[in-house]
Design an enzyme around this catalytic site. Sequence first.
Site, PDB file in Angstrom:
ATOM      1  N   ASN A   1      -5.981 -12.499   0.967  1.00 24.76           N
ATOM      2  CA  ASN A   1      -7.177 -11.904   1.558  1.00 24.76           C
ATOM      3  C   ASN A   1      -7.803 -10.937   0.556  1.00 24.76           C
ATOM      4  O   ASN A   1      -7.085 -10.260  -0.173  1.00 24.76           O
ATOM      5  CB  ASN A   1      -6.813 -11.140   2.831  1.00 24.76           C
ATOM      6  CG  ASN A   1      -6.331 -12.066   3.927  1.00 24.76           C
ATOM      7  OD1 ASN A   1      -6.856 -13.157   4.104  1.00 24.76           O
ATOM      8  ND2 ASN A   1      -5.311 -11.641   4.650  1.00 24.76           N
TER       9      ASN A   1
ATOM     10  N   SER B   1       9.221  -7.338   7.994  1.00 21.77           N
ATOM     11  CA  SER B   1       8.797  -7.896   6.713  1.00 21.77           C
ATOM     12  C   SER B   1       9.030  -6.854   5.625  1.00 21.77           C
ATOM     13  O   SER B   1       8.619  -5.706   5.760  1.00 21.77           O
ATOM     14  CB  SER B   1       7.303  -8.252   6.800  1.00 21.77           C
ATOM     15  OG  SER B   1       6.848  -8.727   5.551  1.00 21.77           O
TER      16      SER B   1
ATOM     17  N   GLU C   1      -3.034   1.834  11.216  1.00 24.63           N
ATOM     18  CA  GLU C   1      -3.717   0.805  11.983  1.00 24.63           C
ATOM     19  C   GLU C   1      -2.688  -0.099  12.647  1.00 24.63           C
ATOM     20  O   GLU C   1      -1.618  -0.330  12.103  1.00 24.63           O
ATOM     21  CB  GLU C   1      -4.618  -0.029  11.067  1.00 24.63           C
ATOM     22  CG  GLU C   1      -5.778   0.782  10.554  1.00 24.63           C
ATOM     23  CD  GLU C   1      -6.689  -0.014   9.639  1.00 24.63           C
ATOM     24  OE1 GLU C   1      -7.790   0.451   9.386  1.00 24.63           O
ATOM     25  OE2 GLU C   1      -6.289  -1.104   9.190  1.00 24.63           O
TER      26      GLU C   1
ATOM     27  N   CYS D   1       1.525   3.398   1.722  1.00 24.03           N
ATOM     28  CA  CYS D   1       2.765   2.783   1.219  1.00 24.03           C
ATOM     29  C   CYS D   1       2.934   3.169  -0.239  1.00 24.03           C
ATOM     30  O   CYS D   1       1.962   3.228  -0.986  1.00 24.03           O
ATOM     31  CB  CYS D   1       2.705   1.266   1.357  1.00 24.03           C
ATOM     32  SG  CYS D   1       4.209   0.428   0.794  1.00 24.03           S
TER      33      CYS D   1
ATOM     34  N   SER E   1       8.520 -10.689   1.355  1.00 26.62           N
ATOM     35  CA  SER E   1       7.261 -10.928   0.646  1.00 26.62           C
ATOM     36  C   SER E   1       7.579 -11.257  -0.805  1.00 26.62           C
ATOM     37  O   SER E   1       7.903 -10.366  -1.590  1.00 26.62           O
ATOM     38  CB  SER E   1       6.380  -9.684   0.735  1.00 26.62           C
ATOM     39  OG  SER E   1       6.081  -9.435   2.087  1.00 26.62           O
ATOM     40  N   LEU E   2       7.512 -12.520  -1.142  1.00 27.22           N
ATOM     41  CA  LEU E   2       7.960 -12.951  -2.475  1.00 27.22           C
ATOM     42  C   LEU E   2       6.804 -13.016  -3.473  1.00 27.22           C
ATOM     43  O   LEU E   2       6.840 -12.411  -4.525  1.00 27.22           O
ATOM     44  CB  LEU E   2       8.663 -14.307  -2.354  1.00 27.22           C
ATOM     45  CG  LEU E   2       9.674 -14.629  -3.438  1.00 27.22           C
ATOM     46  CD1 LEU E   2      10.763 -13.565  -3.542  1.00 27.22           C
ATOM     47  CD2 LEU E   2      10.298 -15.994  -3.195  1.00 27.22           C
ATOM     48  N   HIS E   3       5.820 -13.837  -3.180  1.00 31.60           N
ATOM     49  CA  HIS E   3       4.554 -13.891  -3.927  1.00 31.60           C
ATOM     50  C   HIS E   3       4.592 -14.436  -5.354  1.00 31.60           C
ATOM     51  O   HIS E   3       3.527 -14.599  -5.972  1.00 31.60           O
ATOM     52  CB  HIS E   3       3.868 -12.523  -3.974  1.00 31.60           C
ATOM     53  CG  HIS E   3       3.626 -11.929  -2.632  1.00 31.60           C
ATOM     54  ND1 HIS E   3       3.024 -12.615  -1.598  1.00 31.60           N
ATOM     55  CD2 HIS E   3       3.919 -10.694  -2.137  1.00 31.60           C
ATOM     56  CE1 HIS E   3       2.949 -11.827  -0.539  1.00 31.60           C
ATOM     57  NE2 HIS E   3       3.493 -10.672  -0.838  1.00 31.60           N
TER      58      HIS E   3
ATOM     59  N   GLY F   1       2.760  -0.005   5.397  1.00 34.53           N
ATOM     60  CA  GLY F   1       4.048   0.576   5.025  1.00 34.53           C
ATOM     61  C   GLY F   1       5.137  -0.426   4.744  1.00 34.53           C
ATOM     62  O   GLY F   1       5.039  -1.608   5.066  1.00 34.53           O
TER      63      GLY F   1
ATOM     64  N   CYS G   1      -2.652  -5.354  -2.365  1.00 32.62           N
ATOM     65  CA  CYS G   1      -2.554  -4.909  -0.973  1.00 32.62           C
ATOM     66  C   CYS G   1      -3.363  -3.635  -0.737  1.00 32.62           C
ATOM     67  O   CYS G   1      -3.219  -2.654  -1.476  1.00 32.62           O
ATOM     68  CB  CYS G   1      -1.082  -4.670  -0.637  1.00 32.62           C
ATOM     69  SG  CYS G   1      -0.819  -3.849   0.946  1.00 32.62           S
TER      70      CYS G   1
ATOM     71  N   CYS H   1      -3.818  -9.881   6.663  1.00 27.70           N
ATOM     72  CA  CYS H   1      -2.667  -9.334   5.965  1.00 27.70           C
ATOM     73  C   CYS H   1      -3.125  -8.475   4.792  1.00 27.70           C
ATOM     74  O   CYS H   1      -3.957  -8.890   4.008  1.00 27.70           O
ATOM     75  CB  CYS H   1      -1.809 -10.452   5.392  1.00 27.70           C
ATOM     76  SG  CYS H   1      -1.157 -11.526   6.615  1.00 27.70           S
TER      77      CYS H   1
ATOM     78  N   CYS I   1       1.185  -6.247  15.408  1.00 28.64           N
ATOM     79  CA  CYS I   1       1.570  -5.904  14.043  1.00 28.64           C
ATOM     80  C   CYS I   1       1.545  -4.381  13.924  1.00 28.64           C
ATOM     81  O   CYS I   1       0.479  -3.765  14.002  1.00 28.64           O
ATOM     82  CB  CYS I   1       0.550  -6.558  13.112  1.00 28.64           C
ATOM     83  SG  CYS I   1       0.856  -6.257  11.380  1.00 28.64           S
TER      84      CYS I   1
ATOM     85  N   CYS J   1       1.871  -2.469  -4.392  1.00 35.95           N
ATOM     86  CA  CYS J   1       1.543  -3.874  -4.689  1.00 35.95           C
ATOM     87  C   CYS J   1       0.034  -3.953  -4.956  1.00 35.95           C
ATOM     88  O   CYS J   1      -0.767  -3.429  -4.182  1.00 35.95           O
ATOM     89  CB  CYS J   1       1.956  -4.771  -3.526  1.00 35.95           C
ATOM     90  SG  CYS J   1       3.715  -4.618  -3.141  1.00 35.95           S
TER      91      CYS J   1
HETATM   92  N1  SAH Z   1       5.582  -3.817   3.240  1.00 35.99           N
HETATM   93  C1  SAH Z   1       5.989  -4.984   3.911  1.00 35.99           C
HETATM   94  C2  SAH Z   1       5.263  -5.224   5.208  1.00 35.99           C
HETATM   95  C3  SAH Z   1       3.800  -4.912   5.241  1.00 35.99           C
HETATM   96  S1  SAH Z   1       2.781  -5.933   4.236  1.00 35.99           S
HETATM   97  C4  SAH Z   1       5.865  -6.191   2.991  1.00 35.99           C
HETATM   98  O1  SAH Z   1       5.302  -6.061   1.918  1.00 35.99           O
HETATM   99  O2  SAH Z   1       6.391  -7.231   3.358  1.00 35.99           O
HETATM  100  C5  SAH Z   1       2.636  -7.371   5.284  1.00 35.99           C
HETATM  101  C6  SAH Z   1       2.388  -8.661   4.556  1.00 35.99           C
HETATM  102  O3  SAH Z   1       1.032  -8.719   4.076  1.00 35.99           O
HETATM  103  C7  SAH Z   1       3.259  -8.848   3.332  1.00 35.99           C
HETATM  104  O4  SAH Z   1       3.783 -10.145   3.286  1.00 35.99           O
HETATM  105  C8  SAH Z   1       2.288  -8.603   2.217  1.00 35.99           C
HETATM  106  O5  SAH Z   1       2.710  -9.135   1.020  1.00 35.99           O
HETATM  107  C9  SAH Z   1       1.047  -9.226   2.761  1.00 35.99           C
HETATM  108  N2  SAH Z   1      -0.175  -8.870   2.065  1.00 35.99           N
HETATM  109  C10 SAH Z   1      -0.492  -7.701   1.502  1.00 35.99           C
HETATM  110  N3  SAH Z   1      -1.732  -7.736   0.970  1.00 35.99           N
HETATM  111  C11 SAH Z   1      -2.220  -8.971   1.208  1.00 35.99           C
HETATM  112  C12 SAH Z   1      -3.449  -9.617   0.922  1.00 35.99           C
HETATM  113  N4  SAH Z   1      -4.441  -9.008   0.284  1.00 35.99           N
HETATM  114  N5  SAH Z   1      -3.600 -10.895   1.327  1.00 35.99           N
HETATM  115  C13 SAH Z   1      -2.610 -11.551   1.990  1.00 35.99           C
HETATM  116  N6  SAH Z   1      -1.425 -10.980   2.293  1.00 35.99           N
HETATM  117  C14 SAH Z   1      -1.221  -9.711   1.908  1.00 35.99           C
HETATM  118 FE1  SF4 Z   2       3.523  -1.778   0.688  1.00 36.50          FE
HETATM  119 FE2  SF4 Z   2       3.911  -4.247   1.687  1.00 36.50          FE
HETATM  120 FE3  SF4 Z   2       1.496  -3.473   0.784  1.00 36.50          FE
HETATM  121 FE4  SF4 Z   2       3.460  -3.879  -0.954  1.00 36.50          FE
HETATM  122  S1  SF4 Z   2       2.526  -5.418   0.378  1.00 36.50           S
HETATM  123  S2  SF4 Z   2       2.044  -2.126  -0.958  1.00 36.50           S
HETATM  124  S3  SF4 Z   2       5.211  -3.152   0.197  1.00 36.50           S
HETATM  125  S4  SF4 Z   2       2.568  -2.630   2.513  1.00 36.50           S
END
Ligand code: SAH
Ligand code: SF4
Length: 348
Positions: free
Chosen positions: A294, A195, A93, A113, A218-220, A163, A120, A337, A106, A117
């Site tokens: 989200n 990212s 997408e 991926c 992406s720290l979280h 990805g 995600c 995201c 984007c 995570c």
């Molecule tokens: N793999 C890379 C880039 C794609 S993810 C990464 O992880 O950085 C893009 C962004 O969306 C990242 O910062 C990721 O942590 C965030 N993301 C993933 N799932 C999400 C969700 N459910 N709500 C908000 N952000 C999310």
């Molecule tokens: Fe992959 Fe980024 Fe999603 Fe983690 S947040 S599963 S690294 S796309």
Amino acid sequence: MTKKLIYDLTLDELTHWVSKQGEPKYRAAQIWEGLYKQYYSDPASYSNLSKTLKKRLDQAFIFSPLMPSATLSSRDGNTGKTLFELSGGARIETVLMRYTSRNSLCVSTQSGCAMGCTFCATGQMGFTRHLSSGEIIAQVLYYANILRQSSESLTNVVFMGMGEPFQNYDACLDAIRRLNDPDGFNMGARRFTISTVGIVPKIKKFADEGLQVNLAISLHAADNATRSSLVPINRMYPIEKVIGACKYYIQKTNRRVSFEYGLINGVNDSNLQAMALGDHLKGMLCHVNLIALNPTDGFDNTGPKQERIDAFLQILTAKKIQATVRTRRGIEIQAGCGQLAYQQSNML
Ligand code: SAH
Ligand code: SF4
């Protein structure tokens, strides 16, 4: 002979191909300009090439690798996503976000991926395959062409779709370098953002490239136990190592790093976590993007209430860490995201 994707070629490679056809080298520049300035997606569009050369181009190369199978727009019309099918059936997408003064795209770098995570949607679907540099470029050109029809253009490209870009490092960097070409698409390096979930050796490698591309991490979470439960790769590359690699990047490039922090109700949103985050980032040339998580089907939690987000932000600000809350976009079309997963029910 299997056809190659034309966007996978460098100008040198294209020149080599042109020479092999017995054509003068400047034909390569003409083809290049058609691809990257006119956004031609068919050899037939070239009025400046001979019939024979157009036929050979058609026999040797794929010009349209992306089959759009569905498009959705948010209610306000400012966010749109397209689901594409690639050769072999992999799905990705791509999301366009229109703001008042910029149009940000984007792009996906992989179908699915492997990082897993938990929160995600892409992680929840698992890994299908890497995208080639040309498949990443094709997403950009597809939207550049659409925007041009309304006299607009793309101002930014963020590698934040499906990805993990640093698991597909070479293809991502090749795509950026090719799109950077002043004789082609000519998008400045500063307009790109990669990212990453924090692949430490690749962050260092990226620092050494001498590119002006932006880096987001992406720290979280601010402690390793919490982060490992959300981002499994943290067991291999813990927070301290990720931050160490970012400091190296800053030292090498003098560029600001963005940290993405998805706030999850009761998991990583406490005052203590905010303080720990502030301590980690103290004195760094950085910015924190707070995002209320989200919703996704596979994760039974969501973003906290506004008061919690505000309190978290305030602690960071008091610690002199630059931070902002990122506004949610396109939630109702699963284009926020982390919501990029193919869900047929949503698309039809
Ligand atoms: N793999 C890379 C880039 C794609 S993810 C990464 O992880 O950085 C893009 C962004 O969306 C990242 O910062 C990721 O942590 C965030 N993301 C993933 N799932 C999400 C969700 N459910 N709500 C908000 N952000 C999310
Ligand atoms: Fe992959 Fe980024 Fe999603 Fe983690 S947040 S599963 S690294 S796309």
